[in-house]
Design a protein around this motif. Structure first.
Motif: not given
Length: 99
Positions: A33-34, A64-65, A71-76
């Motif tokens: 993931m990193l 930007l998209v 960011a959403v993928a990493v937080s998920t």
């Protein structure tokens, strides 16, 4: 100034290739993931550089998209519960212990 942009583009391309190599060799999910996050960040930087050089503002929107999706993928992935397996169930561990 275009020589500077070309140098930065080559550096970003080299970084992307080295991160892909690291992703292939990663053994755990957090490492992968990193690596995917670093690959996405270098891709966003390359898109922003190309938007500046070519003067195409649509590439800034795409960057930007992609940054928001990264960011959403990493937080998920970070919020997923971590499942740990016993040492004997992991592939390769039983063979190492037998030696």
């Amino acid at each position: 100034m275009s020589l500077f942009f070309a140098g930065v583009a080559v550096l970003l391309a080299f970084t992307s290739l080295s991160v892909l190599w690291w992703w292939v060799r990663a053994s755990t999910s957090p490492e992968r993931m990193l690596a995917a996050s670093l690959f996405g960040s270098s891709g966003v930087a390359l898109l922003l550089l190309l938007a500046e050089v070519a003067g195409v503002s649509v590439l800034r929107d795409v960057a930007l998209v992609l940054a928001v999706l990264g960011a959403v993928a990493v937080s998920t992935a970070a919020s997923r519960p971590q499942v740990t397996r016993p040492q004997a169930a992991r592939p390769g561990v039983a063979e190492e212990r037998a030696r």
